[in-house]
Scaffold this motif. Structure first.
Motif, PDB file in Angstrom:
ATOM      1  N   VAL A   1       0.865  -1.183   0.000  1.00  4.91           N
ATOM      2  CA  VAL A   1       0.000   0.000   0.000  1.00  4.91           C
ATOM      3  C   VAL A   1       0.894   1.222   0.000  1.00  4.91           C
ATOM      4  CG1 VAL A   1      -1.974  -1.068   1.131  1.00  4.91           C
ATOM      5  CG2 VAL A   1      -0.130  -0.116   2.504  1.00  4.91           C
ATOM      6  N   LEU A   2       0.343   2.324  -0.469  1.00  2.81           N
ATOM      7  CA  LEU A   2       1.133   3.552  -0.510  1.00  2.81           C
ATOM      8  C   LEU A   2       1.250   4.142   0.895  1.00  2.81           C
ATOM      9  CD1 LEU A   2      -0.131   5.256  -3.734  1.00  2.81           C
ATOM     10  CD2 LEU A   2       2.107   4.280  -3.285  1.00  2.81           C
ATOM     11  N   VAL A   3       2.415   4.693   1.179  1.00  2.00           N
ATOM     12  CA  VAL A   3       2.627   5.284   2.492  1.00  2.00           C
ATOM     13  C   VAL A   3       1.717   6.496   2.685  1.00  2.00           C
ATOM     14  CG1 VAL A   3       4.295   6.606   3.826  1.00  2.00           C
ATOM     15  CG2 VAL A   3       4.936   4.425   2.851  1.00  2.00           C
ATOM     16  N   TRP A   4       1.572   7.288   1.638  1.00  2.00           N
ATOM     17  CA  TRP A   4       0.566   8.338   1.677  1.00  2.00           C
ATOM     18  C   TRP A   4      -0.647   7.820   0.951  1.00  2.00           C
ATOM     19  CZ3 TRP A   4       1.204  13.677   3.224  1.00  2.00           C
ATOM     20  CH2 TRP A   4       0.050  14.430   3.038  1.00  2.00           C
TER      21      TRP A   4
ATOM     22  N   MET B   1       4.741  11.037  -5.082  1.00  5.47           N
ATOM     23  CA  MET B   1       5.509  12.275  -5.059  1.00  5.47           C
ATOM     24  C   MET B   1       5.463  12.932  -3.677  1.00  5.47           C
ATOM     25  SD  MET B   1       7.100  12.884  -7.772  1.00  5.47           S
ATOM     26  CE  MET B   1       7.444  14.637  -7.682  1.00  5.47           C
ATOM     27  N   ALA B   2       4.296  12.810  -3.010  1.00  4.16           N
ATOM     28  CA  ALA B   2       4.155  13.418  -1.689  1.00  4.16           C
ATOM     29  C   ALA B   2       5.234  12.908  -0.737  1.00  4.16           C
ATOM     30  CB  ALA B   2       2.769  13.119  -1.115  1.00  4.16           C
ATOM     31  N   ILE B   3       5.559  11.638  -0.865  1.00  4.39           N
ATOM     32  CA  ILE B   3       6.582  11.068   0.007  1.00  4.39           C
ATOM     33  C   ILE B   3       7.974  11.415  -0.508  1.00  4.39           C
ATOM     34  CG2 ILE B   3       7.519   8.906   0.920  1.00  4.39           C
ATOM     35  CD1 ILE B   3       4.790   9.623   2.023  1.00  4.39           C
ATOM     36  N   LEU B   4       8.147  11.269  -1.817  1.00  2.00           N
ATOM     37  CA  LEU B   4       9.494  11.409  -2.373  1.00  2.00           C
ATOM     38  C   LEU B   4      10.027  12.833  -2.305  1.00  2.00           C
ATOM     39  CD1 LEU B   4       9.394   9.097  -5.488  1.00  2.00           C
ATOM     40  CD2 LEU B   4      10.742   8.844  -3.410  1.00  2.00           C
ATOM     41  N   SER B   5       9.127  13.801  -2.435  1.00  2.00           N
ATOM     42  CA  SER B   5       9.636  15.157  -2.565  1.00  2.00           C
ATOM     43  C   SER B   5       9.633  15.908  -1.245  1.00  2.00           C
ATOM     44  CB  SER B   5       8.814  15.922  -3.603  1.00  2.00           C
ATOM     45  OG  SER B   5       7.490  16.052  -3.132  1.00  2.00           O
ATOM     46  N   ASN B   6       9.459  15.183  -0.133  1.00  2.00           N
ATOM     47  CA  ASN B   6       9.456  15.834   1.163  1.00  2.00           C
ATOM     48  C   ASN B   6      10.592  15.248   1.994  1.00  2.00           C
ATOM     49  OD1 ASN B   6       8.901  16.126   4.031  1.00  2.00           O
ATOM     50  ND2 ASN B   6       6.972  17.035   3.389  1.00  2.00           N
ATOM     51  N   VAL B   7      11.468  16.115   2.469  1.00  2.00           N
ATOM     52  CA  VAL B   7      12.672  15.597   3.124  1.00  2.00           C
ATOM     53  C   VAL B   7      12.324  14.796   4.377  1.00  2.00           C
ATOM     54  CG1 VAL B   7      13.107  17.659   4.483  1.00  2.00           C
ATOM     55  CG2 VAL B   7      14.992  16.194   3.889  1.00  2.00           C
ATOM     56  N   PHE B   8      11.250  15.171   5.069  1.00  2.00           N
ATOM     57  CA  PHE B   8      10.897  14.442   6.285  1.00  2.00           C
ATOM     58  C   PHE B   8      10.181  13.144   5.947  1.00  2.00           C
ATOM     59  CE2 PHE B   8      10.887  18.986   7.282  1.00  2.00           C
ATOM     60  CZ  PHE B   8      11.984  18.988   8.127  1.00  2.00           C
ATOM     61  N   LEU B   9       9.184  13.273   5.053  1.00  2.00           N
ATOM     62  CA  LEU B   9       8.396  12.084   4.749  1.00  2.00           C
ATOM     63  C   LEU B   9       9.216  11.037   4.012  1.00  2.00           C
ATOM     64  CD1 LEU B   9       4.948  13.592   3.795  1.00  2.00           C
ATOM     65  CD2 LEU B   9       5.588  12.370   5.854  1.00  2.00           C
ATOM     66  N   HIS B  10      10.287  11.467   3.350  1.00  2.00           N
ATOM     67  CA  HIS B  10      10.991  10.455   2.566  1.00  2.00           C
ATOM     68  C   HIS B  10      11.873   9.547   3.423  1.00  2.00           C
ATOM     69  CE1 HIS B  10      15.108  11.926   2.427  1.00  2.00           C
ATOM     70  NE2 HIS B  10      15.403  10.976   1.585  1.00  2.00           N
ATOM     71  N   LEU B  11      11.795   9.754   4.744  1.00  2.00           N
ATOM     72  CA  LEU B  11      12.313   8.706   5.621  1.00  2.00           C
ATOM     73  C   LEU B  11      11.554   7.408   5.372  1.00  2.00           C
ATOM     74  CD1 LEU B  11      12.625  10.553   9.047  1.00  2.00           C
ATOM     75  CD2 LEU B  11      14.493   9.706   7.664  1.00  2.00           C
ATOM     76  N   HIS B  12      10.326   7.552   4.892  1.00  2.00           N
ATOM     77  CA  HIS B  12       9.526   6.369   4.563  1.00  2.00           C
ATOM     78  C   HIS B  12       9.854   5.890   3.154  1.00  2.00           C
ATOM     79  CE1 HIS B  12       6.758   8.711   7.250  1.00  2.00           C
ATOM     80  NE2 HIS B  12       6.603   7.547   7.793  1.00  2.00           N
ATOM     81  N   PRO B  13       9.614   4.619   2.898  1.00  2.00           N
ATOM     82  CA  PRO B  13       9.539   4.205   1.500  1.00  2.00           C
ATOM     83  C   PRO B  13       8.231   4.728   0.902  1.00  2.00           C
ATOM     84  CG  PRO B  13       9.154   2.350   2.967  1.00  2.00           C
ATOM     85  CD  PRO B  13       9.421   3.525   3.835  1.00  2.00           C
TER      86      PRO B  13
ATOM     87  N   ALA C   1       6.004   2.833  -0.766  1.00  2.00           N
ATOM     88  CA  ALA C   1       4.951   1.848  -0.524  1.00  2.00           C
ATOM     89  C   ALA C   1       5.454   0.855   0.510  1.00  2.00           C
ATOM     90  CB  ALA C   1       4.602   1.120  -1.819  1.00  2.00           C
ATOM     91  N   VAL C   2       4.565   0.336   1.329  1.00  2.00           N
ATOM     92  CA  VAL C   2       4.972  -0.630   2.350  1.00  2.00           C
ATOM     93  C   VAL C   2       4.060  -1.845   2.298  1.00  2.00           C
ATOM     94  CG1 VAL C   2       6.049   0.882   4.022  1.00  2.00           C
ATOM     95  CG2 VAL C   2       3.572   0.658   3.978  1.00  2.00           C
ATOM     96  N   ARG C   3       4.555  -2.919   2.926  1.00  2.00           N
ATOM     97  CA  ARG C   3       3.733  -4.127   3.052  1.00  2.00           C
ATOM     98  C   ARG C   3       2.479  -3.811   3.831  1.00  2.00           C
ATOM     99  NH1 ARG C   3       8.563  -6.710   4.029  1.00  2.00           N
ATOM    100  NH2 ARG C   3       9.049  -7.882   2.182  1.00  2.00           N
ATOM    101  N   LYS C   4       1.397  -4.376   3.361  1.00  2.00           N
ATOM    102  CA  LYS C   4       0.145  -4.148   4.047  1.00  2.00           C
ATOM    103  C   LYS C   4       0.211  -4.715   5.464  1.00  2.00           C
ATOM    104  CE  LYS C   4      -4.630  -4.379   2.614  1.00  2.00           C
ATOM    105  NZ  LYS C   4      -5.484  -5.020   1.609  1.00  2.00           N
TER     106      LYS C   4
ATOM    107  N   TRP D   1      17.112   4.877   7.598  1.00  2.00           N
ATOM    108  CA  TRP D   1      17.616   4.595   6.255  1.00  2.00           C
ATOM    109  C   TRP D   1      17.709   3.091   6.028  1.00  2.00           C
ATOM    110  CZ3 TRP D   1      18.585   6.501   1.659  1.00  2.00           C
ATOM    111  CH2 TRP D   1      19.598   5.976   0.860  1.00  2.00           C
ATOM    112  N   ARG D   2      18.231   2.394   7.054  1.00  2.00           N
ATOM    113  CA  ARG D   2      18.393   0.957   6.900  1.00  2.00           C
ATOM    114  C   ARG D   2      17.045   0.234   6.894  1.00  2.00           C
ATOM    115  NH1 ARG D   2      23.691  -1.244   6.342  1.00  2.00           N
ATOM    116  NH2 ARG D   2      22.613  -3.222   6.504  1.00  2.00           N
ATOM    117  N   VAL D   3      16.066   0.731   7.651  1.00  2.00           N
ATOM    118  CA  VAL D   3      14.750   0.088   7.587  1.00  2.00           C
ATOM    119  C   VAL D   3      14.295   0.069   6.132  1.00  2.00           C
ATOM    120  CG1 VAL D   3      12.330   0.253   8.237  1.00  2.00           C
ATOM    121  CG2 VAL D   3      14.070   0.703   9.938  1.00  2.00           C
ATOM    122  N   ARG D   4      14.469   1.195   5.445  1.00  2.00           N
ATOM    123  CA  ARG D   4      14.087   1.253   4.034  1.00  2.00           C
ATOM    124  C   ARG D   4      14.931   0.333   3.181  1.00  2.00           C
ATOM    125  NH1 ARG D   4      13.797   6.916   1.212  1.00  2.00           N
ATOM    126  NH2 ARG D   4      13.835   5.445  -0.503  1.00  2.00           N
TER     127      ARG D   4
END
Ligand code: HEM
Lengths: 368, 259
Positions: A123-126, B32-44, B46-49, B247-250
């Protein structure tokens, strides 16, 4: 109501027995037995029909205890409040993980998918994760603010190097270590053991070569790893913290949860040394002057423990494991395991023989 | 009406310059919301459900991080009022209690620190019980253990700063251990052998405890030293290690799950 609970003779009898059962040796034995029952019967015990009433009973017992003046005095101490939270949350989360382990283990036996199955469903993080985080953040902020309003941070008298409080306690998260001081000298309890705990924790992923149980809750697939960790985390760390905070009073004497902290009780005396046991009581001879000779029985005992211990464990339990992970890893693991077991062994020796040290080369501060 | 104002803001130049992507409504803009934000991009992206189910992680790592941020903010608010000297420390705290309007920062800071110790232990428990330290996450577990040690040291150094009886004696009990360190503590095993021509090198004025306290007892030097460690050094190291940890979690493939 408070009067009834404080003075009713029925309650007094119960309180008396709780006080007795909270003495370190009984408390420890009960805790270990409970942990074993839990680990063996986790599939049954974690069922809500069993765990629910147990939790309700524990809550009631706690609330009833709060009417006791001595009990509430300790629990209400501002810095002790977090410990109650720790106990509650730890119990809850241990239950939650073993419940999921029970479900998963059963599913695997029946060939059904795991709770965590569908690893490729992404799923997407956002918005999915970001919103969870936002909600958690808001709720937890509210929780913290309420806590901060209700409970003031403690501030005692200004520091005075000439007036030592009795008991003088370290911060609660180190009280497990301070409690170890009852059984070991500072160089072990305060330096070597904490160091080995850190090294041991870091080493876990490099010693545990079991490929199963990666990324989901299970107990059946890694019983040894989980049992060992739970023994360390629950018994050797958390139970000792509870001892140190709730049950240790002036002169580091033990007091039951409903007992008054009597400042006049003298500190416990320990005088049985292994050299007395061996030379005087067993051989009926004077103690030798040379300290190496004097301590020889203890040194042999301890040396034998660490040299023969791994071999004995190998023959008894770990043949297969040793073949899987190799000599080096096995040696490391056996050493850490034996060191961890020193603690309960010393406790038992203390309770049964009132033994002070196994090896006491006081000349070098080298006491074990 | 409100919708029109929001739309106007969101389509304007200012908003667009801060958030480069459009409103996160479809897959592309959400990524893009995740990728283009320096704070949010600590996340990948997409993640496993299964990984974000609350019953899996309990959100414990996240809560630990949240508490770390709370500690930084409230810690700065405390530093405004606090001077790390024996003359002032205690009375600054007392004054803070008595005179500062909305002065909850001390409570938040103290209870937050306690809570952080609890959440970090629970986080470790979760990681252990899900076997998430197994390959490829061995190294991140090790980073985590160091974070655990540093978190406890942060709490320990902070405990001294109010300079009341509780603080001073807790730190006295704790730091007395250092005097028993093998070889480098003056009451530790083997220290007596470290000598040159009969002059001992490890004594109460040169041993490990002296290094920790900058003295032979918990005094003004220890207060300053703990203050600097608590407010500057350890938080900096923790921040760096947290960056590595996230970083390593990602890089280790996101939150673990069955293969
Ligand atoms: C300041 C302390 C720490 C912070 C803020 C932190 C934060 C996090 C966060 C946010 C995650 C993502 C998943 C989750 O929330 O569970 C995570 C994962 C992880 N943490 Fe920590 N952590 C800390 C300390 C530790 C400690 C003490 C350990 C272990 C001893 C550890 C080991 C790990 C591992 C192995 C993962 C990957 C787990 C997985 O992929 O499922 N961390 N950490």
């Amino acid at each position: 109501m408070p009067g009834v609970l404080a003075e009713g003779s029925g309650f007094d009898t119960i309180k008396h027995w709780v006080n007795v059962l909270c003495q370190p040796h009984w408390f420890m034995i009960i805790a270990v037995v409970l942990l074993i029952v839990f680990l063996v019967g986790y599939r049954k015990v974690t069922k809500p029909v069993i765990a629910g009433p147990l939790a309700a009973f524990a809550t009631l017992a706690f609330l009833a205890s709060c009417f006791d003046p001595n009990f509430i005095l300790i629990v209400k101490k501002a810095d002790n409040v977090p410990i109650v939270m720790m106990i509650v949350s730890m119990t809850f989360f241990i239950w939650l993980s073993f419940r999921q382990a029970a479900i998963n283990d059963e599913r695997m036996e029946n060939g059904q998918p795991l709770l965590e199955a569908g690893a490729d469903d992404k799923v997407l993080v956002w918005p999915d994760l970001v919103y969870i985080e936002l909600i958690a953040l808001v709720l937890f902020t509210a929780f913290l603010i309420v806590w901060a309003i209700l409970l003031r941070a403690p501030l005692e008298q200004p520091a005075d190097p000439n007036v030592a409080p009795n008991p003088a306690k370290a911060p609660w998260y180190f009280l497990g270590l301070q409690e170890m001081l009852v059984y070991f000298d500072p160089w072990l309890a305060g330096v070597v053991f904490p160091g080995l705990i850190v090294v041991g924790l870091i080493a876990i992923p490099y010693m545990d070569k079991n490929p199963r149980g990666n990324g989901y809750y299970t107990f059946k697939e890694r019983p040894f790893a989980i049992s060992t960790f739970m023994f360390g985390f629950v018994i050797l760390w958390s139970v000792l913290i509870v001892f140190g905070t709730f049950l240790r009073g002036p002169n580091w004497n033990f007091f039951g949860p409903y007992e008054f902290w009597d400042h006049n009780q003298p500190a416990a005396l320990l005088n049985r040394e292994p050299r007395d046991l061996f030379w005087i009581e067993m051989l009926n001879r004077p103690i030798p002057g040379n300290y190496l000779l004097r301590e020889l029985p203890g040194i042999l005992l301890l040396g034998g423990y660490f040299i023969l211990g791994p071999a004995v464990l190998y023959v008894l339990f770990f043949r297969k494991l040793c073949r899987q992970v190799g000599m080096l890893r096995y040696g490391m693991m056996a050493f850490l395991l034996l060191t961890m077991l020193l603690m309960p062994i010393k406790m038992v020796l203390r309770w049964s023989l009132n033994l002070h040290y196994v090896v006491a080369i006081t000349e070098w501060f080298l006491n074990v | 009406m409100l919708a029109r104002i929001t739309n106007w803001v969101r389509e304007g130049q200012i908003w667009g310059s801060v958030f480069r992507h459009g409103i996160p409504r479809d897959r592309r803009t959400r990524a893009m919301a995740i990728l283009s934000n320096v704070f949010l991009h600590l996340h990948p992206v997409a993640v496993r459900k299964s990984g974000i189910r609350l019953s899996f992680t309990w959100c414990m790592g996240g809560l630990t991080f949240f508490l770390f941020l709370v500690e930084i903010i409230t810690g700065v608010l405390l530093m405004f009022y606090y001077r790390p000297t024996v003359e002032y420390a205690y009375f600054d705290i007392e004054g803070l209690r008595a005179h500062v309007t909305l002065g909850l920062q001390r409570e938040l800071h103290r209870w937050g620190a306690h809570a952080m110790i609890i959440t970090i232990w629970l986080h470790m428990l979760r990681v252990f019980l899900t076997g998430s330290y197994k390959p490829p996450r061995e190294f991140n577990w090790s980073v985590g253990v160091i974070l655990l040690v540093l978190t406890m040291l942060l709490s320990f150094t902070g405990y001294l700063l109010p300079w009341d009886q509780l603080a001073m004696w807790a730190i006295t009990v704790g730091s007395n251990m250092a005097r028993a360190t093998p070889l480098v503590g003056y009451e530790g095993p083997g220290a007596a052998f470290i000598q040159i021509g009969g002059v001992p090198l490890v004594h109460s004025g040169s041993d490990a405890r002296f290094g920790l306290l900058a003295g032979t007892f918990v005094g003004p030097n220890a207060l300053l030293r703990f203050y600097v460690l608590h407010c500057v050094f350890i938080p900096l190291v923790v921040t760096v290690l947290l960056a590595v940890h996230f970083w390593r979690v990602r890089k280790d493939g996101g939150i673990s799950g069955p293969l």
